[in-house]
Structure formats: structure tokens, C-alpha cells
Design an enzyme around this catalytic site. Sequence first.
Site, PDB file in Angstrom:
ATOM      1  N   ASP A 114      -7.697  -3.944  -0.588  1.00 52.24           N
ATOM      2  CA  ASP A 114      -8.540  -3.053  -1.371  1.00 52.24           C
ATOM      3  C   ASP A 114      -9.837  -2.882  -0.609  1.00 52.24           C
ATOM      4  O   ASP A 114     -10.393  -3.855  -0.089  1.00 52.24           O
ATOM      5  CB  ASP A 114      -8.787  -3.583  -2.787  1.00 52.24           C
ATOM      6  N   ASP A 136     -14.302   8.363   6.147  1.00 54.50           N
ATOM      7  CA  ASP A 136     -14.596   8.241   7.586  1.00 54.50           C
ATOM      8  C   ASP A 136     -15.554   9.323   8.116  1.00 54.50           C
ATOM      9  O   ASP A 136     -16.422   9.008   8.938  1.00 54.50           O
ATOM     10  CB  ASP A 136     -13.298   8.243   8.409  1.00 54.50           C
ATOM     11  N   ASN A 177      -0.894   3.919   1.115  1.00 57.23           N
ATOM     12  CA  ASN A 177      -1.774   4.680   2.008  1.00 57.23           C
ATOM     13  C   ASN A 177      -1.260   4.564   3.459  1.00 57.23           C
ATOM     14  O   ASN A 177      -1.347   3.509   4.080  1.00 57.23           O
ATOM     15  CB  ASN A 177      -3.201   4.124   1.862  1.00 57.23           C
ATOM     16  N   HIS A 227     -14.132  -2.609   9.269  1.00 56.38           N
ATOM     17  CA  HIS A 227     -13.980  -3.569   8.168  1.00 56.38           C
ATOM     18  C   HIS A 227     -12.540  -4.073   8.068  1.00 56.38           C
ATOM     19  O   HIS A 227     -12.271  -5.247   7.952  1.00 56.38           O
ATOM     20  CB  HIS A 227     -14.412  -2.884   6.863  1.00 56.38           C
ATOM     21  N   PHE A 265      -9.452   8.824   7.719  1.00 55.07           N
ATOM     22  CA  PHE A 265      -9.164   9.234   6.344  1.00 55.07           C
ATOM     23  C   PHE A 265     -10.333   8.849   5.447  1.00 55.07           C
ATOM     24  O   PHE A 265     -11.308   8.244   5.905  1.00 55.07           O
ATOM     25  CB  PHE A 265      -7.868   8.577   5.856  1.00 55.07           C
ATOM     26  N   THR A 295       0.833  -1.210   0.000  1.00 52.59           N
ATOM     27  CA  THR A 295       0.000   0.000   0.000  1.00 52.59           C
ATOM     28  C   THR A 295       0.861   1.251   0.000  1.00 52.59           C
ATOM     29  O   THR A 295       1.983   1.231   0.517  1.00 52.59           O
ATOM     30  CB  THR A 295      -0.938   0.039   1.232  1.00 52.59           C
ATOM     31  N   LYS A 305      -3.818   3.448   6.203  1.00 54.77           N
ATOM     32  CA  LYS A 305      -4.033   1.986   6.244  1.00 54.77           C
ATOM     33  C   LYS A 305      -2.877   1.313   6.975  1.00 54.77           C
ATOM     34  O   LYS A 305      -3.066   0.431   7.802  1.00 54.77           O
ATOM     35  CB  LYS A 305      -4.075   1.396   4.825  1.00 54.77           C
TER      36      LYS A 305
HETATM   37  P1  ITT Z   1      -3.636   1.599  -1.727  1.00 59.78           P
HETATM   38  O1  ITT Z   1      -4.310   1.127  -2.979  1.00 59.78           O
HETATM   39  O2  ITT Z   1      -2.264   2.165  -1.954  1.00 59.78           O
HETATM   40  O3  ITT Z   1      -3.675   0.564  -0.632  1.00 59.78           O
HETATM   41  P2  ITT Z   1      -5.783   3.560  -1.631  1.00 59.78           P
HETATM   42  O4  ITT Z   1      -6.020   4.759  -0.744  1.00 59.78           O
HETATM   43  O5  ITT Z   1      -5.748   3.796  -3.114  1.00 59.78           O
HETATM   44  O6  ITT Z   1      -4.467   2.852  -1.117  1.00 59.78           O
HETATM   45  P3  ITT Z   1      -8.091   1.831  -1.954  1.00 59.78           P
HETATM   46  O7  ITT Z   1      -7.841   1.623  -3.405  1.00 59.78           O
HETATM   47  O8  ITT Z   1      -8.451   0.651  -1.122  1.00 59.78           O
HETATM   48  O9  ITT Z   1      -6.840   2.496  -1.234  1.00 59.78           O
HETATM   49  O10 ITT Z   1      -9.097   3.028  -1.774  1.00 59.78           O
HETATM   50  C1  ITT Z   1     -10.436   2.965  -1.637  1.00 59.78           C
HETATM   51  C2  ITT Z   1     -11.036   4.282  -1.263  1.00 59.78           C
HETATM   52  O11 ITT Z   1     -11.760   4.069  -0.065  1.00 59.78           O
HETATM   53  C3  ITT Z   1     -10.105   5.458  -0.996  1.00 59.78           C
HETATM   54  O12 ITT Z   1     -10.770   6.651  -1.374  1.00 59.78           O
HETATM   55  C4  ITT Z   1      -9.921   5.417   0.501  1.00 59.78           C
HETATM   56  O13 ITT Z   1      -9.668   6.714   1.029  1.00 59.78           O
HETATM   57  C5  ITT Z   1     -11.268   4.897   0.968  1.00 59.78           C
HETATM   58  N1  ITT Z   1     -11.104   4.078   2.168  1.00 59.78           N
HETATM   59  C6  ITT Z   1     -10.441   2.889   2.271  1.00 59.78           C
HETATM   60  N2  ITT Z   1     -10.463   2.451   3.547  1.00 59.78           N
HETATM   61  C7  ITT Z   1     -11.141   3.389   4.251  1.00 59.78           C
HETATM   62  C8  ITT Z   1     -11.470   3.529   5.604  1.00 59.78           C
HETATM   63  O14 ITT Z   1     -11.080   2.635   6.513  1.00 59.78           O
HETATM   64  N3  ITT Z   1     -12.169   4.597   5.985  1.00 59.78           N
HETATM   65  C9  ITT Z   1     -12.547   5.517   5.079  1.00 59.78           C
HETATM   66  N4  ITT Z   1     -12.270   5.480   3.794  1.00 59.78           N
HETATM   67  C10 ITT Z   1     -11.560   4.431   3.358  1.00 59.78           C
END
Ligand code: ITT
Length: 200
Positions: A74, A157, A15, A182, A154, A13, A18
Site C-alpha cells: 500500500d 509520478d 496494479n 519508495h 503511473f 495487487t 507496481k
Molecule cells: P493495489 O491496491 O491493487 O495494489 P492501487 O493502485 O489501488 O493498487 P494503492 O492503494 O497503493 O494501489 O494506491 C495508492 C495511490 O497512490 C494510487 O492512486 C496510485 O496510483 C498511487 N501510487 C502508488 N504508488 C505510486 C508510485 O510509485 N508513483 C505514483 N503514484 C503511486
Amino acid sequence: MEFVSTMQLIFATHNQHKLLEVSKLINSNVQLLSLNDINYTQEIEETANTIEENASLKAWHIYNHTGNNCFGDDSGLEIEALNMEPGVYSARYAGMHKSDSDNIKKVLHEMSNITNRVAQFKTIISLVIDGEEHIFEGIIKGSISEKAIGTNGFGYDPIFIPKGYNISFAEMSLDEKNKISHRSIAVGKLVNFLNLRYGL
Ligand code: ITT
């Protein structure tokens, strides 16, 4: 002398939120490496049409690149009244610039006249270990608030209120969110698997 297993595991990741959430849930005998730690700065393109496939794609991409055991996460917000959207497109809902605040604005706009606010967050973790893939899922049900509230966390949320609560994820501390989210449910299954299979 007691033998203690350890293992390096890359979390595929970029992020940092995360990463922080997951690092608090993983046992200390798993050495968690981020993409920053391995100097992998490129984006992994998320070209699939489902959350499951994108998690898998991230994990295999880094496994094939490094040869190291790793996992991808994801996640997506699924809203009942919007046919479970934004779902797999959660990150890019308001455009390729992936802005959290624009994504939130778009959801609130789409939901402006809708009374059914039921939603869920879903995380799929794909673990690729010794060339085998294992999938772990976590879902939390809840609802979409009328406006964004709170500054913690983030992504979406500030507009997600978990079922049984009257505050958003962004009003919770990281530890409170980690007790029910989740992601923590999916990571719990991952931790359990690593413990049973590898004694970690
Ligand atoms: P990576 O792919 O590098 O892991 P990313 O931020 O691109 O990071 P995702 O593709 O899983 O991650 O993103 C899905 C979207 O959902 C993205 O806009 C996140 O900010 C949001 N998201 C994921 N988990 C979340 C959480 O626990 N709370 C709030 N929003 C979340």
C-alpha cells in the site's frame, strides 16, 4: 549438486505498474505470481485508515484465501502543506473512480497558492509468510511540481520531483525510478529478509 531454494510468492495487487516495478527487483528464484496469474479478479476492499493497515489487510486477505505466502503493497503521497494528505486516500482522492489524472488535478488545485511543496511517497509492504507477518517501509522525499510533467510511470509520478533531482518520476525510465523510489526501498528490505531467512 548445489541446492538452490525457490519459493512462490503472490503479489496481492491489481496494479500492473507496481507489478512491473517489483518484478524487476525480486530475485529470479522467487516465482512472483500476480492476482491475474491466480485468477483472482475481485477488488480487495481497502477499509483501513492507515497505509500500514491497508497493506496488511491485502496480504492477509490473499493469504487466507489461497494459503500461499504473499505480500501486499500500500502506497501513498503525503504532502506536508495538506496535513500529509492524500496519504492513505491517495487512490480515491478525487473520487471512487480512482482516476490518476483527476487525482493529479485535485492535488495541483489544492496546492495552487501554496509555496511549501514538500512531499514524500511512502510504501508499506506486508509480507505474510508461513502464517507470520513482516512489515517493510520505503520513503522518498521530494516536492510537488507546479504542473504535471512526463508520461512514464503511473499515479502521481508526473507531479513528484524526488529530492536532489529536477525531473519528475514520470520523466524517469523505470530503471531510474527503481534505483531511488519508495517502492524499491521497501522491496530491497523484503529481498534482504527473504535472503537472510530463506536463502532466496
Ligand atoms: P493495489 O491496491 O491493487 O495494489 P492501487 O493502485 O489501488 O493498487 P494503492 O492503494 O497503493 O494501489 O494506491 C495508492 C495511490 O497512490 C494510487 O492512486 C496510485 O496510483 C498511487 N501510487 C502508488 N504508488 C505510486 C508510485 O510509485 N508513483 C505514483 N503514484 C503511486
